[in-house]
Design an enzyme around this catalytic site. Structure first.
Site, short mmCIF file in Angstrom:
data_model
loop_
_atom_site.label_atom_id
_atom_site.label_comp_id
_atom_site.label_asym_id
_atom_site.label_seq_id
_atom_site.Cartn_x
_atom_site.Cartn_y
_atom_site.Cartn_z
N THR A 1 36.02 56.39 42.50
CA THR A 1 35.57 55.07 42.97
C THR A 1 34.06 55.11 43.07
O THR A 1 33.49 56.15 43.41
CB THR A 1 36.17 54.80 44.36
OG1 THR A 1 37.57 54.60 44.21
CG2 THR A 1 35.55 53.59 45.05
N ARG B 1 49.39 47.03 44.58
CA ARG B 1 48.72 47.68 45.72
C ARG B 1 47.20 47.41 45.69
O ARG B 1 46.57 47.47 44.63
CB ARG B 1 48.97 49.18 45.65
CG ARG B 1 48.32 49.99 46.77
CD ARG B 1 46.99 50.59 46.33
NE ARG B 1 46.42 51.47 47.34
CZ ARG B 1 45.17 51.94 47.28
NH1 ARG B 1 44.38 51.61 46.28
NH2 ARG B 1 44.71 52.72 48.23
N THR C 1 34.57 55.56 50.18
CA THR C 1 35.50 56.05 49.16
C THR C 1 36.45 57.06 49.80
O THR C 1 36.04 57.88 50.61
CB THR C 1 34.76 56.71 47.97
OG1 THR C 1 35.75 57.27 47.10
CG2 THR C 1 33.79 57.78 48.39
N GLY C 2 37.71 56.97 49.42
CA GLY C 2 38.71 57.87 49.99
C GLY C 2 40.05 57.18 50.01
O GLY C 2 40.26 56.18 49.31
N1 ASP Z 1 39.30 53.86 48.29
C1 ASP Z 1 39.93 53.69 47.01
C2 ASP Z 1 41.28 53.05 47.21
O1 ASP Z 1 42.01 53.45 48.10
C3 ASP Z 1 40.11 54.96 46.26
C4 ASP Z 1 38.98 55.94 46.31
O2 ASP Z 1 37.94 55.67 46.89
O3 ASP Z 1 39.11 57.04 45.72
O4 ASP Z 1 41.62 52.18 46.44
#
Ligand code: ASP
Length: 329
Positions: free
Chosen positions: A195, A223, A246-247
């Protein structure tokens, strides 16, 4: 008499230059390209040079906008657009694929001057989702548009839609196959990360934040994660800071992470660094959420905080700092 006058003049000059130096606004940009478990062997023998190059190009493009007197909004847009175009990152071209094998994209942007915000979720045919999020902010009365409605808005705004195949790289197809065969966990795949986001402060002291993603690999049922949710994945307010997260989105949404960093600064009077550390290392971690954030405040301070083993990231400011990093050290 003469020496005295010159001492007097010299001290006025000194005071003026100190005041001037103090008032020179600091411009800063920080970017991320995803956080999580980034195994060194997955990065290859060069330690992920291609990722570093991609981050550097985006960082410098965003910084150039600020340096030329551009707005933080333009700087974060420029940086995120480049990362969306880079197939290594999970946003725009090269985004992860959902259970049906399609790219399904989310993005958001926020202006810290006046709390204007725009976001889109679940779009499948918009080349640069961050541009459409900005369009929503600037040319619609809404904040968040979803799916076919968002694409109808894009068409009305003069966009040319692209086939979903534009986003789908061979690496993402192979990744989805591995996951569907049970040979990989979406969460543990390097390719599942990526991301992207950017935060910046410009010469006028305005902050802005932007985030763009394909979400989670193998996602189902339309989703939507935290990235397009204002307050969870993105937030910007000149009174506190600008944040891009991000996460694992399901955790970031419930802890309203991006807004929480700003709120901790405002309510507690804490520094950006302290607020970012508390939210990521204590509040989010205790809740079981893995990932990180990048943030800047109106004074040009930056925080890049993560509780996962790594976070692709970069920061550059007018005081001479320029760093690109993946791991803690
Ligand atoms: N936060 C993003 C999500 O849950 C994914 C990510 O940041 O890796 O869609």
């Amino acid at each position: 008499m003469l020496p005295r006058t010159s001492v007097w003049i010299a001290s006025i000059w000194l005071t003026m230059s100190v005041v001037q130096a103090k008032e020179t606004p600091v411009i800063t940009i920080a970017i991320h390209g995803g956080a999580g478990v980034i195994a060194r062997e997955q990065l290859g023998p060069d330690g992920g040079q291609a990722y570093r190059d991609g981050l550097a190009a985006a960082l410098d493009a965003g910084y150039a906008v600020l340096e030329n007197g551009g707005s933080s909004l333009d700087a974060v847009s420029a940086a995120v657009r480049l990362l969306e175009d880079n197939p290594l990152f999970n946003a725009g071209r090269g985004a992860v694929l959902n259970h049906e094998g399609e790219a399904e994209l989310d993005a958001s942007i926020m202006d810290g001057r006046d709390l204007r915000a725009g976001a889109i979720a679940g779009v499948k045919h918009v080349r640069n989702p961050i541009d459409l999020a900005r369009r929503v902010m600037e040319h619609s009365p809404h904040v968040l548009l979803h799916g076919s409605g968002a694409e109808e808005f894009a068409l009305q705004q003069g966009y040319t839609l692209v086939p979903n195949d534009y986003f789908r790289t061979p690496a993402r197809k192979a990744q989805l196959e591995r996951i569907l065969r049970g040979q990989a966990q979406p969460k543990n795949e390097l390719a599942a990360l990526g991301t992207v986001g950017a935060v910046a402060v410009d010469r006028a002291g305005n902050v802005a934040a932007a985030t763009s993603t394909g979400g989670m690999a193998d996602k189902r049922w339309s989703r939507i994660g935290d990235s397009p949710i204002i307050g969870a994945g993105t937030y910007a307010d000149n009174a506190s800071c600008a944040v891009s997260a991000t996460g694992h989105g399901e955790f970031f949404m419930r802890k309203v992470v991006a807004y929480d960093v700003c709120a901790m600064m405002q309510y507690k009077g804490w520094s950006l660094e302290r607020a970012a550390r508390e939210v990521v290392q204590t509040k989010l971690k205790e809740f079981g959420g893995e990932g990180g954030i990048i943030a800047v405040d109106a004074k040009g301070n930056a925080a890049l905080e993560f509780n996962s083993p790594g976070m692709f990231r970069g920061v550059r400011d007018s005081k001479g700092r320029r760093e690109i990093a993946i791991y803690d050290k």
